[in-house]
Design a protein around this motif. Sequence first.
Motif, mmCIF file in Angstrom:
data_model
loop_
_atom_site.group_PDB
_atom_site.id
_atom_site.type_symbol
_atom_site.label_atom_id
_atom_site.label_comp_id
_atom_site.label_asym_id
_atom_site.label_seq_id
_atom_site.Cartn_x
_atom_site.Cartn_y
_atom_site.Cartn_z
ATOM 1 N N LEU A 86 0.833 -1.190 0.000
ATOM 2 C CA LEU A 86 0.000 0.000 0.000
ATOM 3 C C LEU A 86 0.877 1.254 0.000
ATOM 4 O O LEU A 86 0.655 2.182 -0.791
ATOM 5 N N ALA A 87 1.889 1.272 0.840
ATOM 6 C CA ALA A 87 2.799 2.426 0.895
ATOM 7 C C ALA A 87 3.499 2.630 -0.443
ATOM 8 O O ALA A 87 3.656 3.767 -0.911
ATOM 9 N N ASP A 88 3.911 1.548 -1.097
ATOM 10 C CA ASP A 88 4.589 1.646 -2.394
ATOM 11 C C ASP A 88 3.644 2.203 -3.457
ATOM 12 O O ASP A 88 4.022 3.078 -4.242
ATOM 13 N N LEU A 89 2.408 1.729 -3.478
ATOM 14 C CA LEU A 89 1.428 2.233 -4.440
ATOM 15 C C LEU A 89 1.142 3.715 -4.211
ATOM 16 O O LEU A 89 1.062 4.496 -5.166
ATOM 17 N N LEU A 90 0.995 4.123 -2.965
ATOM 18 C CA LEU A 90 0.745 5.531 -2.656
ATOM 19 C C LEU A 90 1.939 6.383 -3.061
ATOM 20 O O LEU A 90 1.774 7.484 -3.594
ATOM 21 N N ALA A 91 3.161 5.864 -2.863
ATOM 22 C CA ALA A 91 4.367 6.590 -3.275
ATOM 23 C C ALA A 91 4.443 6.733 -4.792
ATOM 24 O O ALA A 91 5.057 7.671 -5.294
ATOM 25 N N HIS A 92 3.802 5.818 -5.519
ATOM 26 C CA HIS A 92 3.763 5.875 -6.986
ATOM 27 C C HIS A 92 2.609 6.734 -7.509
ATOM 28 O O HIS A 92 2.375 6.795 -8.707
ATOM 29 N N GLY A 93 1.855 7.368 -6.617
ATOM 30 C CA GLY A 93 0.801 8.277 -7.058
ATOM 31 C C GLY A 93 -0.612 7.747 -6.970
ATOM 32 O O GLY A 93 -1.559 8.437 -7.347
ATOM 33 N N ALA A 94 -0.806 6.524 -6.498
ATOM 34 C CA ALA A 94 -2.155 6.019 -6.276
ATOM 35 C C ALA A 94 -2.746 6.737 -5.061
ATOM 36 O O ALA A 94 -2.014 7.336 -4.263
ATOM 37 N N THR A 95 -4.061 6.671 -4.919
ATOM 38 C CA THR A 95 -4.722 7.248 -3.747
ATOM 39 C C THR A 95 -5.510 6.154 -3.029
ATOM 40 O O THR A 95 -5.932 5.173 -3.645
ATOM 41 N N THR A 96 -5.700 6.339 -1.752
ATOM 42 C CA THR A 96 -6.402 5.339 -0.946
ATOM 43 C C THR A 96 -7.868 5.263 -1.349
ATOM 44 O O THR A 96 -8.551 6.274 -1.432
ATOM 45 N N HIS A 97 -8.333 4.059 -1.601
ATOM 46 C CA HIS A 97 -9.750 3.787 -1.847
ATOM 47 C C HIS A 97 -10.359 3.227 -0.566
ATOM 48 O O HIS A 97 -11.387 3.696 -0.115
ATOM 49 N N GLU A 98 -9.728 2.215 -0.019
ATOM 50 C CA GLU A 98 -10.118 1.634 1.259
ATOM 51 C C GLU A 98 -8.830 1.436 2.055
ATOM 52 O O GLU A 98 -7.891 0.804 1.562
ATOM 53 N N PRO A 99 -8.757 1.969 3.270
ATOM 54 C CA PRO A 99 -7.521 1.846 4.038
ATOM 55 C C PRO A 99 -7.243 0.399 4.432
ATOM 56 O O PRO A 99 -8.110 -0.474 4.295
ATOM 57 N N LEU A 100 -6.070 0.161 4.945
ATOM 58 C CA LEU A 100 -5.696 -1.162 5.426
ATOM 59 C C LEU A 100 -6.671 -1.598 6.520
ATOM 60 O O LEU A 100 -6.955 -0.838 7.446
ATOM 61 N N ILE A 101 -7.206 -2.802 6.369
ATOM 62 C CA ILE A 101 -8.134 -3.369 7.348
ATOM 63 C C ILE A 101 -7.657 -4.767 7.706
ATOM 64 O O ILE A 101 -7.497 -5.617 6.824
ATOM 65 N N VAL A 102 -7.420 -5.002 8.983
ATOM 66 C CA VAL A 102 -7.104 -6.341 9.468
ATOM 67 C C VAL A 102 -8.440 -7.022 9.718
ATOM 68 O O VAL A 102 -9.209 -6.612 10.580
ATOM 69 N N ARG A 103 -8.733 -8.029 8.909
ATOM 70 C CA ARG A 103 -10.057 -8.650 8.944
ATOM 71 C C ARG A 103 -10.113 -9.890 9.835
ATOM 72 O O ARG A 103 -11.171 -10.462 10.027
ATOM 73 N N GLY A 104 -8.976 -10.314 10.352
ATOM 74 C CA GLY A 104 -8.931 -11.477 11.232
ATOM 75 C C GLY A 104 -8.608 -12.755 10.491
ATOM 76 O O GLY A 104 -8.709 -12.833 9.271
ATOM 77 N N HIS A 105 -8.195 -13.748 11.255
ATOM 78 C CA HIS A 105 -7.852 -15.070 10.726
ATOM 79 C C HIS A 105 -6.775 -14.997 9.644
ATOM 80 O O HIS A 105 -6.765 -15.798 8.703
ATOM 81 N N GLY A 106 -5.888 -13.986 9.720
ATOM 82 C CA GLY A 106 -4.797 -13.852 8.757
ATOM 83 C C GLY A 106 -5.114 -13.034 7.524
ATOM 84 O O GLY A 106 -4.255 -12.856 6.667
ATOM 85 N N PHE A 107 -6.339 -12.539 7.394
ATOM 86 C CA PHE A 107 -6.728 -11.753 6.227
ATOM 87 C C PHE A 107 -6.512 -10.261 6.495
ATOM 88 O O PHE A 107 -6.939 -9.740 7.533
ATOM 89 N N VAL A 108 -5.864 -9.591 5.556
ATOM 90 C CA VAL A 108 -5.654 -8.144 5.603
ATOM 91 C C VAL A 108 -5.958 -7.617 4.206
ATOM 92 O O VAL A 108 -5.526 -8.209 3.209
ATOM 93 N N THR A 109 -6.711 -6.510 4.113
ATOM 94 C CA THR A 109 -7.039 -5.938 2.814
ATOM 95 C C THR A 109 -6.816 -4.433 2.801
ATOM 96 O O THR A 109 -6.755 -3.787 3.849
ATOM 97 N N ALA A 110 -6.733 -3.906 1.607
ATOM 98 C CA ALA A 110 -6.713 -2.463 1.339
ATOM 99 C C ALA A 110 -6.986 -2.328 -0.153
ATOM 100 O O ALA A 110 -6.887 -3.306 -0.911
#
Length: 132
Positions: A86-110
């Motif tokens: 996520l940090a690399d994409l933002l550094a390349h000029g992307a913008t946040t659509h959905e922030p990092l979310i720890v969803r549990g059981h090993g799942f993380v999304t953004a």
Amino acid sequence: MNTLNGLTTMVLTAEDVDSAARWYADLLGVDPYFRRPESGPAAYVEFRIGPDEDELGLMDRSYAPGASGPGTSTTYWHVDDVEATLADLLAHGATTHEPLIVRGHGFVTASVVDPFGNVLGLMHSPHWSGRH
């Protein structure tokens, strides 16, 4: 009857496919393997990425079908470290659509919006990790 069997090609659109191809080539560290037309402004390019060589296509937005219906979908790409990617994409000029979310059981999304208006999903999935 067949069901969804796996990802073949994720297609994103851009007004300027050549600019989008340069942006993604820089981000991914790989050049597109397919381009049409072969000379002049690109209408479509395609990358193969990851251990399964999943295909990421970039198509001229003028060829995209019109949106219909009330919903949209986000394609999530597996990454080992969602926060770092996520940090690399933002550094390349992307913008946040959905922030990092720890969803549990090993799942993380953004998800982010690339500079060309496409939503790109990121996911760390313990199910995907176990396959590779």
